[in-house]
Design a protein around this motif. Structure first.
Motif, mmCIF file in Angstrom:
data_model
loop_
_atom_site.group_PDB
_atom_site.id
_atom_site.type_symbol
_atom_site.label_atom_id
_atom_site.label_comp_id
_atom_site.label_asym_id
_atom_site.label_seq_id
_atom_site.Cartn_x
_atom_site.Cartn_y
_atom_site.Cartn_z
ATOM 1 N N GLY A 88 0.825 -1.200 0.000
ATOM 2 C CA GLY A 88 0.000 0.000 0.000
ATOM 3 C C GLY A 88 0.858 1.248 0.000
ATOM 4 N N ALA A 89 0.245 2.382 0.287
ATOM 5 C CA ALA A 89 0.912 3.678 0.176
ATOM 6 C C ALA A 89 2.107 3.815 1.113
ATOM 7 C CB ALA A 89 -0.089 4.803 0.459
ATOM 8 N N PHE A 90 2.035 3.210 2.299
ATOM 9 C CA PHE A 90 3.108 3.418 3.261
ATOM 10 C C PHE A 90 4.271 2.467 3.068
ATOM 11 C CE2 PHE A 90 -0.503 5.633 4.898
ATOM 12 C CZ PHE A 90 0.071 6.839 5.270
ATOM 13 N N GLY A 91 4.027 1.313 2.450
ATOM 14 C CA GLY A 91 5.136 0.490 2.002
ATOM 15 C C GLY A 91 5.925 1.233 0.939
ATOM 16 N N ASP A 92 5.213 1.929 0.081
ATOM 17 C CA ASP A 92 5.853 2.703 -0.979
ATOM 18 C C ASP A 92 6.689 3.842 -0.399
ATOM 19 O OD1 ASP A 92 6.220 3.155 -3.803
ATOM 20 O OD2 ASP A 92 4.963 4.929 -3.591
ATOM 21 N N ARG A 93 6.334 4.337 0.782
ATOM 22 C CA ARG A 93 7.122 5.415 1.402
ATOM 23 C C ARG A 93 8.534 4.945 1.717
ATOM 24 N NH1 ARG A 93 4.272 9.488 5.414
ATOM 25 N NH2 ARG A 93 3.181 9.715 3.425
ATOM 26 N N PHE A 94 8.689 3.702 2.136
ATOM 27 C CA PHE A 94 10.026 3.156 2.354
ATOM 28 C C PHE A 94 10.844 3.208 1.056
ATOM 29 C CE2 PHE A 94 9.262 0.462 6.358
ATOM 30 C CZ PHE A 94 10.213 1.146 7.096
ATOM 31 N N THR A 95 10.190 2.912 -0.063
ATOM 32 C CA THR A 95 10.869 2.976 -1.354
ATOM 33 C C THR A 95 11.398 4.381 -1.612
ATOM 34 O OG1 THR A 95 9.409 1.265 -2.256
ATOM 35 C CG2 THR A 95 10.593 2.633 -3.841
ATOM 36 N N LYS A 96 10.559 5.377 -1.397
ATOM 37 C CA LYS A 96 10.955 6.770 -1.654
ATOM 38 C C LYS A 96 12.094 7.217 -0.736
ATOM 39 C CE LYS A 96 6.512 8.462 -3.495
ATOM 40 N NZ LYS A 96 5.832 7.177 -3.668
ATOM 41 N N ILE A 97 12.053 6.810 0.514
ATOM 42 C CA ILE A 97 13.118 7.185 1.447
ATOM 43 C C ILE A 97 14.433 6.544 1.026
ATOM 44 C CG2 ILE A 97 13.940 6.993 3.832
ATOM 45 C CD1 ILE A 97 10.949 7.060 4.697
ATOM 46 N N CYS A 98 14.397 5.269 0.699
ATOM 47 C CA CYS A 98 15.618 4.577 0.279
ATOM 48 C C CYS A 98 16.210 5.208 -0.981
ATOM 49 C CB CYS A 98 15.339 3.096 0.038
ATOM 50 S SG CYS A 98 15.044 2.148 1.546
ATOM 51 N N GLU A 99 15.364 5.521 -1.930
ATOM 52 C CA GLU A 99 15.852 6.123 -3.176
ATOM 53 C C GLU A 99 16.480 7.490 -2.920
ATOM 54 O OE1 GLU A 99 12.812 3.946 -6.354
ATOM 55 O OE2 GLU A 99 12.362 5.967 -5.615
ATOM 56 N N ALA A 100 15.955 8.229 -1.938
ATOM 57 C CA ALA A 100 16.516 9.544 -1.603
ATOM 58 C C ALA A 100 17.941 9.436 -1.079
ATOM 59 C CB ALA A 100 15.635 10.241 -0.568
ATOM 60 N N PHE A 101 18.304 8.263 -0.547
ATOM 61 C CA PHE A 101 19.656 8.055 -0.015
ATOM 62 C C PHE A 101 20.507 7.184 -0.937
ATOM 63 C CE2 PHE A 101 17.354 9.405 3.755
ATOM 64 C CZ PHE A 101 18.261 10.264 4.356
ATOM 65 N N ASN A 102 20.133 7.137 -2.211
ATOM 66 C CA ASN A 102 20.911 6.426 -3.229
ATOM 67 C C ASN A 102 21.109 4.949 -2.891
ATOM 68 O OD1 ASN A 102 21.352 8.766 -4.892
ATOM 69 N ND2 ASN A 102 22.836 9.463 -3.368
ATOM 70 N N ILE A 103 20.071 4.363 -2.372
ATOM 71 C CA ILE A 103 20.074 2.935 -2.069
ATOM 72 C C ILE A 103 19.386 2.208 -3.216
ATOM 73 C CG2 ILE A 103 19.118 1.191 -0.502
ATOM 74 C CD1 ILE A 103 19.319 3.507 1.678
ATOM 75 N N LYS A 104 19.929 1.084 -3.633
ATOM 76 C CA LYS A 104 19.331 0.314 -4.733
ATOM 77 C C LYS A 104 18.137 -0.463 -4.200
ATOM 78 C CE LYS A 104 20.255 -2.980 -8.433
ATOM 79 N NZ LYS A 104 21.244 -3.856 -9.103
ATOM 80 N N VAL A 105 16.973 -0.168 -4.737
ATOM 81 C CA VAL A 105 15.734 -0.732 -4.196
ATOM 82 C C VAL A 105 15.125 -1.761 -5.145
ATOM 83 C CG1 VAL A 105 13.431 -0.207 -3.312
ATOM 84 C CG2 VAL A 105 15.278 1.455 -3.011
ATOM 85 N N HIS A 106 14.863 -2.942 -4.618
ATOM 86 C CA HIS A 106 14.028 -3.926 -5.303
ATOM 87 C C HIS A 106 12.647 -3.825 -4.668
ATOM 88 C CE1 HIS A 106 17.474 -6.070 -7.160
ATOM 89 N NE2 HIS A 106 18.100 -5.780 -6.019
ATOM 90 N N VAL A 107 11.627 -3.783 -5.488
ATOM 91 C CA VAL A 107 10.262 -3.642 -4.979
ATOM 92 C C VAL A 107 9.466 -4.891 -5.291
ATOM 93 C CG1 VAL A 107 8.110 -2.321 -5.104
ATOM 94 C CG2 VAL A 107 10.308 -1.126 -5.202
ATOM 95 N N LEU A 108 8.816 -5.431 -4.278
ATOM 96 C CA LEU A 108 7.890 -6.544 -4.475
ATOM 97 C C LEU A 108 6.492 -6.004 -4.208
ATOM 98 C CD1 LEU A 108 7.547 -9.574 -5.043
ATOM 99 C CD2 LEU A 108 7.727 -9.963 -2.590
ATOM 100 N N ASN A 109 5.735 -5.787 -5.265
ATOM 101 C CA ASN A 109 4.395 -5.215 -5.144
ATOM 102 C C ASN A 109 3.367 -6.301 -4.863
ATOM 103 O OD1 ASN A 109 4.566 -2.282 -5.672
ATOM 104 N ND2 ASN A 109 5.465 -2.934 -7.622
ATOM 105 N N VAL A 110 2.529 -6.036 -3.880
ATOM 106 C CA VAL A 110 1.427 -6.915 -3.523
ATOM 107 C C VAL A 110 0.134 -6.186 -3.834
ATOM 108 C CG1 VAL A 110 0.307 -8.163 -1.629
ATOM 109 C CG2 VAL A 110 2.802 -7.951 -1.683
ATOM 110 N N GLU A 111 -0.848 -6.885 -4.365
ATOM 111 C CA GLU A 111 -2.133 -6.259 -4.682
ATOM 112 C C GLU A 111 -2.697 -5.559 -3.449
ATOM 113 O OE1 GLU A 111 -6.681 -7.536 -6.046
ATOM 114 O OE2 GLU A 111 -5.027 -8.984 -6.201
ATOM 115 N N TRP A 112 -3.099 -4.283 -3.618
ATOM 116 C CA TRP A 112 -3.631 -3.514 -2.496
ATOM 117 C C TRP A 112 -4.893 -4.193 -1.963
ATOM 118 C CZ3 TRP A 112 -3.061 2.435 -2.211
ATOM 119 C CH2 TRP A 112 -1.742 2.802 -2.509
ATOM 120 N N GLY A 113 -4.926 -4.390 -0.664
ATOM 121 C CA GLY A 113 -6.045 -5.072 -0.036
ATOM 122 C C GLY A 113 -5.703 -6.492 0.366
ATOM 123 N N LYS A 114 -4.521 -6.952 -0.049
ATOM 124 C CA LYS A 114 -4.065 -8.297 0.317
ATOM 125 C C LYS A 114 -2.790 -8.195 1.153
ATOM 126 C CE LYS A 114 -6.053 -10.621 -3.704
ATOM 127 N NZ LYS A 114 -7.176 -11.146 -2.922
#
Length: 382
Positions: A88-114
């Motif tokens: 959801g939206a707040f899992g995505d916030r971790f992505t944005k924070i990591c990217e701001a610090f030049n960290i290489k991010v792998h994202v595993l997206n889960v259907e919202w609501g599950k």
């Protein structure tokens, strides 16, 4: 509608108990004096109990997002690889924070609501042994999902030495949290949700495994240095000026949680979840999440035949009740009801009854009292 009345049923900030408000109205004291040291000494054991840890719990003046950033800058170096599980939206916030610090991010997206699937994460990590940290949310506020972080931790530990960092902002103190037993390496939460305080404090605890990483990490940080907070807590003080009024309130919150008993607190939240879900099922209105994945602190509802935003407006106008809307692609498609912290089954019966009136005013054909009766039956069956 009373001019000064607001009935807050959003998933944070949550209502504040009167005794906590009174505590926060105390006169200021010196933040380097004995009174503050004594207060911090009293607060520490209660916080550890809520977190389920023997480690020091840092108390930082800042929002929950400050806590998430604290976790990132203390356990990850620029250029390292991490996995962010986005439910959801707040899992995505971790992505944005990591990217701001030049960290290489792998994202595993889960259907919202599950909820996340630990086996999927395990498989992903098996194919990416270079990942140093796995980030996840405990309760995903935007969808009303409670992720099985205990099972996540077990899955990660089977295939990887990666640290497990969890955003517990919208559920810690409202749901069972066993940081040490489950093997969570960093747990973050905030003051304005189940902790029944205004926004302005974030709490962060780290495991022994995480501390080894933190102490070797040369990532620049100053105000958000967990080492500074830990070293000062061991001396019953803080590295920077604390939010004293919120600490007064926190001391009283921990007293209330102790008096009720944490297991009773968790049972109360589970009961309110079950009552709320039963009401909408009885009214024939779909829920976004399954019973298995649903959070005890927030319920997400996905109407099919009426406008979610118009419904929220009626509740606000007629009863001064504030509930939350959807976020990002769920904007206008769902509404969310918070039931955390200073909230009881009696409050939920009031909200459900008002919801039925609002639905009638919106033109939906429902039987008045049907949802309330379903919630009452859940309460009586406990």
């Amino acid at each position: 509608m009373l001019q000064d009345q607001t009935i807050l049923r959003i998933p944070g900030p949550s209502p504040i108990p009167p005794s906590v408000q009174r505590a926060m109205n105390q006169s200021m004291i010196g933040h380097r004096g004995k009174e503050t040291s004594d207060m911090l000494k009293k607060i520490a054991p209660g916080l550890k109990k809520v977190f389920g840890t023997t480690q020091e719990v840092a108390i930082i003046a800042g929002s929950g997002t400050a806590g998430l950033e604290t976790a990132v800058v203390n356990v990850v170096k620029p250029g390292e690889e991490v996995l962010v599980v986005v439910t959801g939206a707040f899992g995505d916030r971790f992505t944005k924070i990591c990217e701001a610090f030049n960290i290489k991010v792998h994202v595993l997206n889960v259907e919202w609501g599950k909820a996340l699937n630990p086996e999927e994460i395990k498989a992903f990590l098996a194919g990416h042994p270079e990942i140093k940290v796995v980030f996840s949310t405990y309760c995903e506020t935007s969808t009303g999902v409670l992720n099985p972080i205990d099972k996540l931790a077990l899955a990660v530990q089977e295939v990887s030495d990666a640290l497990i960092v969890v955003d517990g902002v919208s559920c810690v103190a409202g749901v069972e949290t066993k940081m040490d037993e489950w093997g969570i390496d960093v747990m973050v939460t905030g003051s304005q949700k189940a902790f029944m305080l205004p926004a302005g404090l974030t709490f962060v605890a780290a495991s022994e495994k995480a501390w080894k990483v933190i102490e070797e990490n040369d990532q620049p940080r100053f105000y958000l240095s967990l080492k500074k907070y830990r070293d000062n807590l061991l001396k019953d003080t803080t590295p920077f000026t604390p939010a004293l009024s919120l600490l007064f309130g926190l001391e009283q919150v921990l007293s209330l949680l102790e008096a009720e008993g944490l297991n009773n607190v968790y049972s109360r939240h589970a009961l309110m979840k079950d009552m709320t879900r039963a009401a909408f099922k009885a009214l024939g209105i779909p829920l976004l999440t399954s019973d298995e994945d649903a959070s005890p602190t927030v319920t997400a509802v996905q109407p099919e035949d009426f406008d979610a935003e118009e419904f929220r407006k009626i509740l606000k106008k007629e009863f001064a009740i504030s509930i939350a809307g959807g976020q990002q692609h769920l904007t206008g498609k769902i509404f969310r009801i918070g039931h955390m912290g200073y909230c009881s089954p009696a409050d939920q019966l009031q909200i459900i009854s008002a919801i039925e009136v609002a639905l009638k005013k919106l033109g939906k054909n429902i039987e008045l009292g049907k949802g309330t009766a379903a919630a009452q039956q859940v309460y009586l069956a406990q």
